[in-house]
Design a protein around this motif. Structure first.
Motif, PDB file in Angstrom:
ATOM      1  N   LYS A   1     -32.147  16.590 -58.203  1.00  0.00           N
ATOM      2  CA  LYS A   1     -32.067  16.585 -56.744  1.00  0.00           C
ATOM      3  C   LYS A   1     -33.413  16.914 -56.115  1.00  0.00           C
ATOM      4  O   LYS A   1     -34.023  17.930 -56.411  1.00  0.00           O
ATOM      5  N   GLY A   2     -33.853  16.019 -55.215  1.00  0.00           N
ATOM      6  CA  GLY A   2     -35.086  16.268 -54.497  1.00  0.00           C
ATOM      7  C   GLY A   2     -36.344  15.840 -55.218  1.00  0.00           C
ATOM      8  O   GLY A   2     -37.431  15.894 -54.635  1.00  0.00           O
ATOM      9  N   LYS A   3     -36.241  15.417 -56.483  1.00  0.00           N
ATOM     10  CA  LYS A   3     -37.418  14.996 -57.235  1.00  0.00           C
ATOM     11  C   LYS A   3     -37.747  13.537 -56.910  1.00  0.00           C
ATOM     12  O   LYS A   3     -36.896  12.662 -57.000  1.00  0.00           O
ATOM     13  N   ARG A   4     -39.008  13.294 -56.563  1.00  0.00           N
ATOM     14  CA  ARG A   4     -39.445  11.966 -56.156  1.00  0.00           C
ATOM     15  C   ARG A   4     -40.228  11.306 -57.285  1.00  0.00           C
ATOM     16  O   ARG A   4     -41.181  11.893 -57.802  1.00  0.00           O
ATOM     17  N   ILE A   5     -39.849  10.081 -57.618  1.00  0.00           N
ATOM     18  CA  ILE A   5     -40.515   9.358 -58.698  1.00  0.00           C
ATOM     19  C   ILE A   5     -41.049   8.035 -58.165  1.00  0.00           C
ATOM     20  O   ILE A   5     -40.344   7.276 -57.507  1.00  0.00           O
ATOM     21  N   LEU A   6     -42.334   7.783 -58.468  1.00  0.00           N
ATOM     22  CA  LEU A   6     -42.973   6.521 -58.098  1.00  0.00           C
ATOM     23  C   LEU A   6     -43.038   5.616 -59.313  1.00  0.00           C
ATOM     24  O   LEU A   6     -43.593   5.994 -60.344  1.00  0.00           O
ATOM     25  N   VAL A   7     -42.473   4.424 -59.202  1.00  0.00           N
ATOM     26  CA  VAL A   7     -42.526   3.402 -60.248  1.00  0.00           C
ATOM     27  C   VAL A   7     -43.611   2.404 -59.885  1.00  0.00           C
ATOM     28  O   VAL A   7     -43.570   1.799 -58.808  1.00  0.00           O
ATOM     29  N   VAL A   8     -44.587   2.230 -60.768  1.00  0.00           N
ATOM     30  CA  VAL A   8     -45.689   1.294 -60.523  1.00  0.00           C
ATOM     31  C   VAL A   8     -45.652   0.211 -61.585  1.00  0.00           C
ATOM     32  O   VAL A   8     -46.022   0.430 -62.739  1.00  0.00           O
ATOM     33  N   ASP A   9     -45.197  -0.970 -61.222  1.00  0.00           N
ATOM     34  CA  ASP A   9     -45.080  -2.087 -62.158  1.00  0.00           C
ATOM     35  C   ASP A   9     -45.015  -3.372 -61.352  1.00  0.00           C
ATOM     36  O   ASP A   9     -44.348  -3.422 -60.313  1.00  0.00           O
ATOM     37  N   ASP A  10     -45.693  -4.418 -61.821  1.00  0.00           N
ATOM     38  CA  ASP A  10     -45.730  -5.665 -61.071  1.00  0.00           C
ATOM     39  C   ASP A  10     -44.581  -6.607 -61.411  1.00  0.00           C
ATOM     40  O   ASP A  10     -44.422  -7.632 -60.754  1.00  0.00           O
ATOM     41  N   GLU A  11     -43.787  -6.291 -62.426  1.00  0.00           N
ATOM     42  CA  GLU A  11     -42.680  -7.160 -62.831  1.00  0.00           C
ATOM     43  C   GLU A  11     -41.391  -6.701 -62.155  1.00  0.00           C
ATOM     44  O   GLU A  11     -40.883  -5.604 -62.428  1.00  0.00           O
TER      45      GLU A  11
ATOM     46  N   PHE B   1     -39.430   5.424 -55.436  1.00  0.00           N
ATOM     47  CA  PHE B   1     -40.295   4.556 -54.656  1.00  0.00           C
ATOM     48  C   PHE B   1     -40.957   3.571 -55.620  1.00  0.00           C
ATOM     49  O   PHE B   1     -41.209   3.911 -56.778  1.00  0.00           O
ATOM     50  N   VAL B   2     -41.242   2.379 -55.164  1.00  0.00           N
ATOM     51  CA  VAL B   2     -41.754   1.321 -56.043  1.00  0.00           C
ATOM     52  C   VAL B   2     -43.036   0.741 -55.470  1.00  0.00           C
ATOM     53  O   VAL B   2     -43.134   0.468 -54.266  1.00  0.00           O
ATOM     54  N   ALA B   3     -44.021   0.531 -56.350  1.00  0.00           N
ATOM     55  CA  ALA B   3     -45.270  -0.146 -55.979  1.00  0.00           C
ATOM     56  C   ALA B   3     -45.535  -1.264 -56.975  1.00  0.00           C
ATOM     57  O   ALA B   3     -45.270  -1.121 -58.170  1.00  0.00           O
ATOM     58  N   GLY B   4     -46.071  -2.389 -56.473  1.00  0.00           N
ATOM     59  CA  GLY B   4     -46.279  -3.548 -57.325  1.00  0.00           C
ATOM     60  C   GLY B   4     -47.702  -3.740 -57.815  1.00  0.00           C
ATOM     61  O   GLY B   4     -47.954  -4.606 -58.652  1.00  0.00           O
ATOM     62  N   ASP B   5     -48.646  -2.944 -57.308  1.00  0.00           N
ATOM     63  CA  ASP B   5     -50.025  -3.040 -57.777  1.00  0.00           C
ATOM     64  C   ASP B   5     -50.718  -1.696 -57.570  1.00  0.00           C
ATOM     65  O   ASP B   5     -50.158  -0.769 -56.976  1.00  0.00           O
ATOM     66  N   GLY B   6     -51.954  -1.607 -58.053  1.00  0.00           N
ATOM     67  CA  GLY B   6     -52.660  -0.338 -58.025  1.00  0.00           C
ATOM     68  C   GLY B   6     -52.963   0.173 -56.633  1.00  0.00           C
ATOM     69  O   GLY B   6     -52.833   1.368 -56.346  1.00  0.00           O
ATOM     70  N   ARG B   7     -53.396  -0.716 -55.741  1.00  0.00           N
ATOM     71  CA  ARG B   7     -53.734  -0.303 -54.389  1.00  0.00           C
ATOM     72  C   ARG B   7     -52.513   0.250 -53.661  1.00  0.00           C
ATOM     73  O   ARG B   7     -52.574   1.299 -52.997  1.00  0.00           O
ATOM     74  N   GLU B   8     -51.395  -0.452 -53.797  1.00  0.00           N
ATOM     75  CA  GLU B   8     -50.162   0.018 -53.166  1.00  0.00           C
ATOM     76  C   GLU B   8     -49.718   1.347 -53.777  1.00  0.00           C
ATOM     77  O   GLU B   8     -49.213   2.227 -53.070  1.00  0.00           O
ATOM     78  N   ALA B   9     -49.921   1.505 -55.092  1.00  0.00           N
ATOM     79  CA  ALA B   9     -49.536   2.745 -55.765  1.00  0.00           C
ATOM     80  C   ALA B   9     -50.261   3.941 -55.170  1.00  0.00           C
ATOM     81  O   ALA B   9     -49.655   4.991 -54.906  1.00  0.00           O
ATOM     82  N   LEU B  10     -51.585   3.811 -54.939  1.00  0.00           N
ATOM     83  CA  LEU B  10     -52.350   4.922 -54.384  1.00  0.00           C
ATOM     84  C   LEU B  10     -51.905   5.251 -52.964  1.00  0.00           C
ATOM     85  O   LEU B  10     -51.872   6.424 -52.564  1.00  0.00           O
TER      86      LEU B  10
END
Length: 245
Positions: free
Chosen positions: A4-14, A33-42
């Motif tokens: 509960k309350g833990k935030r995870i960022l997934v960084v993958d283009d597929e 949260f999801v990012a599809g490339d490095g710039r979006e991840a940052l």
């Protein structure tokens, strides 16, 4: 470790991998949260302050996974980073660990393994924060004075040089030095450092021992301190002085 309350960022283009990871993590109770490339991840790291990052190494665009790892650590941010890599990316995987990644998963991987790694990384992160608050005053010093660990300041020296270790490498060296002269089995080390979900990943442990030797041994190919006991585990050779700072 409660999700509960833990935030995870997934960084993958597929997108298929994004969907699978997101589904499993949401089912585990995490905010995803999801990012599809490095710039979006940052940008997402800055915006959402994730508690953990799942980071693919090979991505399109100007920033790959290694670049993201470097930039996150350069900013002084400390969320655990679990690298996602293919079998053919061994060099990149090791490089990512050296740059500050905390763990890795080799594709393809199962959902149970993924969730176990996530729980273990979050638990270690919380434990490390607690140690900083408590300011444990112990020093660990090899009998010849070459290796020096200040557990309170999380400082390691090899010879007269300060060594930068990842949190996982630091914990691994600490366990070995605390049990100097005693053979620690693969299972014992894995569970002590990574948590009770681990125990059978001897190949996984070898990657970290190799990285640790490169950083603290004068001759990594002929280690003086971290010795392999074939088929059993590892031992820190020699005595270690444990004392207050």
């Amino acid at each position: 470790m409660r999700a509960k309350g833990k935030r995870i960022l997934v960084v993958d283009d597929e997108e298929p991998i994004q969907r699978v990871l997101r589904k499993n993590l949401l089912a585990g109770g995490y905010d995803v949260f999801v990012a599809g490339d490095g710039r979006e991840a940052l940008e997402m790291v800055k915006l959402h302050q994730p508690d953990l990052i799942l980071l693919d190494l090979c991505m399109p665009g100007e920033l790959d996974g290694l670049d993201v790892c470097v930039e996150v650590r350069h900013r002084g941010q400390k969320p655990p980073i679990i690298v996602l890599s293919a079998m053919s990316e061994e060099r990149q995987k090791v490089r990512a660990l050296d740059l500050g990644a905390d763990d890795y998963l080799t594709k393809p991987f199962g959902s149970e393994e993924l969730m176990a790694r996530v729980r273990a990384c979050l638990r270690r992160s919380q434990s490390n924060e607690g140690e900083e608050i408590q300011q444990v005053p112990e020093l660990l010093i090899s009998e010849d004075g070459y290796l020096y660990m200040d557990l309170a300041r999380r400082l390691v020296k090899a010879g007269n040089n300060e060594v930068r270790l990842t949190p996982t490498e630091f914990e691994l060296l600490k366990q070995l030095m605390l049990c100097a002269g005693k053979v620690l089995t693969h299972r014992a080390l894995l569970r002590a450092v990574w948590g009770p979900e681990y125990g059978e990943e001897a190949d996984y442990l070898r990657v970290y021992v190799r990285q640790l030797r490169l950083k603290v041994e004068a001759k990594p190919s002929h280690p003086r301190y971290i010795i392999t006991e074939p088929g059993i585990g590892y031992v820190f050779r020699g005595q270690v002085e444990v004392r207050n700072a």
